[in-house]
Design a protein around this motif. Structure first.
Motif, PDB file in Angstrom:
ATOM      1  N   TYR A  92       0.836  -1.198   0.000  1.00  0.00           N
ATOM      2  CA  TYR A  92       0.000   0.000   0.000  1.00  0.00           C
ATOM      3  C   TYR A  92       0.869   1.245   0.000  1.00  0.00           C
ATOM      4  CZ  TYR A  92      -2.968   3.754   1.662  1.00  0.00           C
ATOM      5  OH  TYR A  92      -3.608   4.957   1.785  1.00  0.00           O
TER       6      TYR A  92
ATOM      7  N   ASP B 218       0.044   6.636  -3.567  1.00  0.00           N
ATOM      8  CA  ASP B 218      -0.011   7.893  -4.320  1.00  0.00           C
ATOM      9  C   ASP B 218      -0.438   7.699  -5.762  1.00  0.00           C
ATOM     10  OD1 ASP B 218       0.689   9.797  -2.376  1.00  0.00           O
ATOM     11  OD2 ASP B 218       2.767   9.084  -2.438  1.00  0.00           O
TER      12      ASP B 218
ATOM     13  N   PHE C 168      -4.065   6.476  -6.166  1.00  0.00           N
ATOM     14  CA  PHE C 168      -5.035   7.529  -5.903  1.00  0.00           C
ATOM     15  C   PHE C 168      -5.153   8.428  -7.127  1.00  0.00           C
ATOM     16  CE2 PHE C 168      -6.136  11.709  -3.953  1.00  0.00           C
ATOM     17  CZ  PHE C 168      -7.350  11.344  -3.395  1.00  0.00           C
TER      18      PHE C 168
ATOM     19  N   LEU D 202      -8.404   8.752  -9.743  1.00  0.00           N
ATOM     20  CA  LEU D 202      -9.113  10.003 -10.015  1.00  0.00           C
ATOM     21  C   LEU D 202      -9.281  10.267 -11.511  1.00  0.00           C
ATOM     22  CD1 LEU D 202      -7.636  12.275  -7.227  1.00  0.00           C
ATOM     23  CD2 LEU D 202      -9.992  11.502  -7.431  1.00  0.00           C
TER      24      LEU D 202
ATOM     25  N   THR E  72     -11.806  17.122 -13.717  1.00  0.00           N
ATOM     26  CA  THR E  72     -11.974  17.897 -12.485  1.00  0.00           C
ATOM     27  C   THR E  72     -11.399  19.278 -12.721  1.00  0.00           C
ATOM     28  OG1 THR E  72      -9.864  17.185 -11.644  1.00  0.00           O
ATOM     29  CG2 THR E  72     -11.782  15.903 -10.981  1.00  0.00           C
TER      30      THR E  72
ATOM     31  N   LYS F  87     -10.322  22.593 -10.669  1.00  0.00           N
ATOM     32  CA  LYS F  87     -10.131  23.215  -9.359  1.00  0.00           C
ATOM     33  C   LYS F  87     -10.686  24.633  -9.314  1.00  0.00           C
ATOM     34  CE  LYS F  87      -6.060  20.857  -7.728  1.00  0.00           C
ATOM     35  NZ  LYS F  87      -4.605  21.010  -7.621  1.00  0.00           N
TER      36      LYS F  87
ATOM     37  N   PHE G  94      -0.099  12.503 -18.713  1.00  0.00           N
ATOM     38  CA  PHE G  94       0.482  13.736 -18.166  1.00  0.00           C
ATOM     39  C   PHE G  94       0.135  14.027 -16.716  1.00  0.00           C
ATOM     40  CE2 PHE G  94       0.056  14.659 -22.830  1.00  0.00           C
ATOM     41  CZ  PHE G  94       1.397  14.427 -23.107  1.00  0.00           C
ATOM     42  N   GLN G  95      -0.908  13.367 -16.187  1.00  0.00           N
ATOM     43  CA  GLN G  95      -1.230  13.622 -14.791  1.00  0.00           C
ATOM     44  C   GLN G  95      -0.660  12.523 -13.899  1.00  0.00           C
ATOM     45  OE1 GLN G  95      -5.365  13.600 -13.067  1.00  0.00           O
ATOM     46  NE2 GLN G  95      -5.104  15.780 -13.448  1.00  0.00           N
TER      47      GLN G  95
ATOM     48  N   ASP H 235      -1.773  18.981 -15.438  1.00  0.00           N
ATOM     49  CA  ASP H 235      -1.109  18.786 -14.149  1.00  0.00           C
ATOM     50  C   ASP H 235      -1.796  19.581 -13.037  1.00  0.00           C
ATOM     51  OD1 ASP H 235       1.171  17.471 -12.894  1.00  0.00           O
ATOM     52  OD2 ASP H 235       1.783  19.513 -12.392  1.00  0.00           O
ATOM     53  N   ASP H 236      -2.328  20.760 -13.395  1.00  0.00           N
ATOM     54  CA  ASP H 236      -3.027  21.598 -12.416  1.00  0.00           C
ATOM     55  C   ASP H 236      -4.160  20.863 -11.719  1.00  0.00           C
ATOM     56  OD1 ASP H 236      -1.712  23.897 -12.337  1.00  0.00           O
ATOM     57  OD2 ASP H 236      -3.125  25.086 -13.510  1.00  0.00           O
ATOM     58  N   ASP H 237      -4.765  19.955 -12.452  1.00  0.00           N
ATOM     59  CA  ASP H 237      -5.932  19.266 -11.908  1.00  0.00           C
ATOM     60  C   ASP H 237      -5.576  18.098 -11.022  1.00  0.00           C
ATOM     61  OD1 ASP H 237      -8.266  20.618 -12.846  1.00  0.00           O
ATOM     62  OD2 ASP H 237      -7.580  20.114 -14.853  1.00  0.00           O
ATOM     63  N   LYS H 238      -4.283  17.854 -10.917  1.00  0.00           N
ATOM     64  CA  LYS H 238      -3.856  16.721 -10.103  1.00  0.00           C
ATOM     65  C   LYS H 238      -4.177  16.982  -8.632  1.00  0.00           C
ATOM     66  CE  LYS H 238      -0.055  13.630  -9.249  1.00  0.00           C
ATOM     67  NZ  LYS H 238       1.028  12.928  -9.888  1.00  0.00           N
ATOM     68  N   ILE H 239      -4.805  16.014  -8.007  1.00  0.00           N
ATOM     69  CA  ILE H 239      -5.109  16.146  -6.580  1.00  0.00           C
ATOM     70  C   ILE H 239      -4.144  15.264  -5.813  1.00  0.00           C
ATOM     71  CG2 ILE H 239      -6.843  15.729  -4.800  1.00  0.00           C
ATOM     72  CD1 ILE H 239      -8.937  16.310  -7.059  1.00  0.00           C
ATOM     73  N   ILE H 240      -3.444  15.888  -4.883  1.00  0.00           N
ATOM     74  CA  ILE H 240      -2.443  15.147  -4.110  1.00  0.00           C
ATOM     75  C   ILE H 240      -3.141  14.397  -2.969  1.00  0.00           C
ATOM     76  CG2 ILE H 240      -0.351  15.377  -2.697  1.00  0.00           C
ATOM     77  CD1 ILE H 240       0.124  16.108  -5.622  1.00  0.00           C
ATOM     78  N   PHE H 241      -2.705  13.168  -2.773  1.00  0.00           N
ATOM     79  CA  PHE H 241      -3.214  12.348  -1.674  1.00  0.00           C
ATOM     80  C   PHE H 241      -2.516  12.847  -0.406  1.00  0.00           C
ATOM     81  CE2 PHE H 241      -4.239   7.548  -0.860  1.00  0.00           C
ATOM     82  CZ  PHE H 241      -5.280   7.945  -0.030  1.00  0.00           C
TER      83      PHE H 241
ATOM     84  N   HIS I  39      -4.698  11.536   4.997  1.00  0.00           N
ATOM     85  CA  HIS I  39      -5.700  10.664   4.385  1.00  0.00           C
ATOM     86  C   HIS I  39      -5.097   9.338   3.961  1.00  0.00           C
ATOM     87  CE1 HIS I  39      -8.251  14.370   3.884  1.00  0.00           C
ATOM     88  NE2 HIS I  39      -9.045  13.499   4.477  1.00  0.00           N
ATOM     89  N   LYS I  40      -3.850   9.424   3.526  1.00  0.00           N
ATOM     90  CA  LYS I  40      -3.176   8.205   3.091  1.00  0.00           C
ATOM     91  C   LYS I  40      -3.035   7.251   4.277  1.00  0.00           C
ATOM     92  CE  LYS I  40       0.477   9.217   0.745  1.00  0.00           C
ATOM     93  NZ  LYS I  40       1.864   9.383   0.313  1.00  0.00           N
ATOM     94  N   GLU I  41      -2.648   7.809   5.429  1.00  0.00           N
ATOM     95  CA  GLU I  41      -2.460   6.982   6.613  1.00  0.00           C
ATOM     96  C   GLU I  41      -3.796   6.410   7.089  1.00  0.00           C
ATOM     97  OE1 GLU I  41      -0.102   8.861   9.702  1.00  0.00           O
ATOM     98  OE2 GLU I  41      -0.667   7.208  11.028  1.00  0.00           O
TER      99      GLU I  41
ATOM    100  N   LEU J 262      -6.392   5.691   5.319  1.00  0.00           N
ATOM    101  CA  LEU J 262      -6.805   4.594   4.449  1.00  0.00           C
ATOM    102  C   LEU J 262      -5.958   3.342   4.709  1.00  0.00           C
ATOM    103  CD1 LEU J 262      -8.626   3.569   2.201  1.00  0.00           C
ATOM    104  CD2 LEU J 262      -7.093   4.585   0.522  1.00  0.00           C
ATOM    105  N   ASP J 263      -4.671   3.556   4.995  1.00  0.00           N
ATOM    106  CA  ASP J 263      -3.773   2.446   5.319  1.00  0.00           C
ATOM    107  C   ASP J 263      -4.317   1.702   6.549  1.00  0.00           C
ATOM    108  OD1 ASP J 263      -1.582   0.766   5.316  1.00  0.00           O
ATOM    109  OD2 ASP J 263      -0.234   2.199   6.266  1.00  0.00           O
TER     110      ASP J 263
ATOM    111  N   ARG K  23      -7.302   1.678   7.687  1.00  0.00           N
ATOM    112  CA  ARG K  23      -8.578   1.037   7.375  1.00  0.00           C
ATOM    113  C   ARG K  23      -8.332  -0.317   6.711  1.00  0.00           C
ATOM    114  NH1 ARG K  23     -12.338   4.115   3.304  1.00  0.00           N
ATOM    115  NH2 ARG K  23     -13.432   2.214   2.700  1.00  0.00           N
TER     116      ARG K  23
END
Lengths: 196, 391
Positions: free
Chosen positions: A27, A32, A35, A39, A97, A99, A145-146, B49-55, B59-61, B63-64, B66
């Motif tokens: 995991y 990363d 996830f 998305l 998505t 932002k 690219f993402q 790239d702008d639309d990338k949502i960082i985990f 939240h990562k922990e 889910l780990d 869980r």
């Protein structure tokens, strides 16, 4: 006389033995990218997290059925895609998505603050263009690219040849470019702004 | 803008990995890549790239936890379902476990009884009935038959011995300074034994556990057999092995015991003065584990394993190795006393490749070319001095 043993093989064995720690390690390594990959197929973050949970839990529950030659990375991506798109799950959502629409960080990002107005207009325009793309086109752009996946991996996930992936990227970018260049005047202005 | 040559467009740039790399480095010549196309390419990359949502880490922990929770709960439920049998097995396992912790392995007791005589000139093989076989070769090869009764030495010589059917028949191989040996045991595991080392092993592995005892340095190529784990015992560190290639250095005159794992997986068991009696640590390939009995610490670091295992092929690769360390290793390997005239030199470091097929003096000359030392030979002795700088 001696059996070749590689790290992946030993790790696979630990997974098959049901060692909790091995699942935690797996995991940690993939959270990363899974996830961000998830998305691409749904913008609902909670749904993606639920699917990642189910992915690992089911990997544990059915570990005995796994073949020894299964490629872990490939397995994770393919099953997660299947789970997220499964009709049992929530609705399939390939909408890009945005932002800015959600009123998030865009304005407070120091890097973008200094950019001239014209650039943001162009970004806006690109995003509008994105919405006109087909699901496959959006998928390929995001994976490439993402998520930052290489062509061969995308090919496996989308079940098409590497060459088709490349062509798809090429055609998609071309479509966006042509859409943008319809408004030549805007482009020239953008060009001049960027030169400064 | 007026150039009529075919020019690359945004889609050409973004569908080619090498061009994307150059785009990010701002390395696309404008003659071939018009600025407007470069701008569009860059903008497309940016907006995706702008639309990338960082985990987020939290939240990562979550889910780990869980996931691990679900797995553990599932495990417990399953355990209850077969609780009757499971309790029995658990009890049995913990009893034998405790029993194994307390007892000193027979082989270690045997080892402490066999004194290593430092004066040995040749490699010695000591068989069951205390029969001693001298092997004169610099690098000898010894091979055991499957039943342990027949031993082949350097392809020419063959010796036999009576192997007891009940209990183990221990054999000992003593390799003096200046010699090396390669031994293939009854289970077809192969071990390269470095200078100044002693290996004790049963002529034939009998019990479900394969145990050998090592003093000195050896490189192991353990034959895979999951049901019969292979243990390497040293005076203060035990190594449990599945099919694996690794190196152990456990010289009595070194302060530490080090293990390098090239392939496979091993577990290190070492004494721990806590109530639990002993500690276990796992190793993954590419790691070096150094156990310091004085401090009771075990440190693992990532290394190039070749640096530690290449001695078996007759060369060593050193990376910033302190001179006193090199000298200790060379004097063991060649069985020649080498002395440092100036203790300041001890911490000088050397990096490079040393061919051990050369003589000790030749090897030292190689080092002298790199660092400011002078090699002085007088009889059997080698002295190392600081080079006088020409004024």
């Amino acid at each position: 006389m001696h059996k070749e043993v590689n790290i992946d093989y030993i790790f696979w064995k630990r997974l098959k033995a049901g060692e909790t720690r091995a699942f935690h390690e797996l995991y940690t390594q993939y959270a990363d990218i899974l996830f961000s990959f998830g998305l691409v197929y749904s913008k609902d973050q909670e749904h993606v997290k639920d699917c990642i949970h189910d992915l690992f839990f089911e990997l544990y529950k059915y570990r005995k059925n796994l073949a020894d030659n299964d490629h872990i990375r490939n397995y994770l991506f393919k099953s997660l895609k299947r789970k997220i798109q499964s009709p049992k799950g929530r609705k399939l959502n390939l909408v890009y998505t945005n932002k800015i629409e959600e009123g998030s960080a865009q304005k407070t990002n120091p890097a973008t603050e200094e950019e001239p107005e014209g650039l943001e207009d162009n970004l806006e325009k690109i995003k509008k263009t994105f919405r006109k793309l087909s699901d496959k086109q959006k998928e390929v752009l995001n994976l490439r690219f993402q998520v930052g996946m290489p062509y061969p991996e995308i090919a496996q996930i989308m079940d098409i040849s590497v060459e088709s992936v490349r062509t798809l990227v090429y055609r998609t970018v071309k479509a966006i470019r042509e859409e943008l260049q319809i408004d030549k005047k805007n482009l020239i202005m953008l060009y001049l702004l960027c030169k400064n | 803008m007026t150039n009529k040559n075919p020019k690359k467009k945004a889609e050409d740039i973004l569908s080619e990995d090498t061009l994307i790399e150059r785009l990010l480095k701002d390395d696309l010549p404008p003659e071939q890549f018009p600025e407007e196309e470069v701008v569009i390419a860059r903008e497309i990359l940016k907006s995706v790239d702008d639309d990338k949502i960082i985990f987020s880490p939290e939240h990562k922990e979550l889910l780990d936890n869980r996931i691990i929770d679900s797995i553990d709960r599932h495990k417990r439920n399953k355990l209850f379902a077969v609780s009757g049998i499971a309790a029995g097995i658990l009890l049995l396992v913990s009893l034998t476990f405790l029993f194994q912790m307390k007892r000193q392995p027979e082989i270690s007791r045997f080892a402490s009884a066999v004194a290593i005589q430092p004066g040995y000139e040749y490699t010695q093989l000591i068989l069951a009935d205390k029969k001693e076989v001298q092997i004169r070769a610099e690098e000898s090869k010894i091979k055991y038959s499957e039943n342990g009764a027949e031993v082949k030495i350097d392809t020419l010589k063959k010796v036999g011995q009576q192997v007891e059917t009940s209990g183990a028949t221990y054999n000992t191989l003593v390799v003096p300074y200046g010699k090396r040996a390669r031994i293939t045991l009854s289970d077809s595991s192969t071990i390269w034994i470095n200078s100044g080392s002693k290996l004790i092993y049963p002529a034939k592995f009998t019990k479900e556990k394969r145990e050998v005892y090592l003093e000195g340095e050896a490189m192991f190529y353990v034959h895979h057999d999951e049901k019969n784990p292979f243990y390497v015992l040293t005076h203060n560190l035990d190594v449990k092995v599945l099919g694996t290639i690794f190196n152990i250095s456990a010289y009595r005159d070194d302060q530490t015991v080090s293990t390098v794992l090239e392939q496979g997986s091993v577990e290190l068991h070492y004494d721990n003065r806590s109530i639990f009696g002993s500690s276990v640590e796992k190793m993954v390939p590419g790691m070096l584990a150094v156990y310091d009995p004085a401090k009771n610490t075990l440190l693992q670091t990532k290394v190039n394993t070749k640096d530690y295992t290449s001695w078996k092929d007759g060369y060593v690769i050193l990376e910033k190795c302190p001179l006193d360390d090199i000298i200790r290793r060379l004097s063991r390997y060649y069985n020649i006393p080498i002395e440092l005239d100036d203790q300041e030199l001890a911490h000088e470091t050397f990096s490079g490749y040393l061919d051990l097929r050369n003589s000790a003096t030749q090897v030292l000359d190689t080092i002298a070319e790199m660092i400011n030392i002078e090699i002085i030979r007088s009889g059997d002795q080698i002295k190392i001095k600081k080079k006088q700088k020409p004024v």
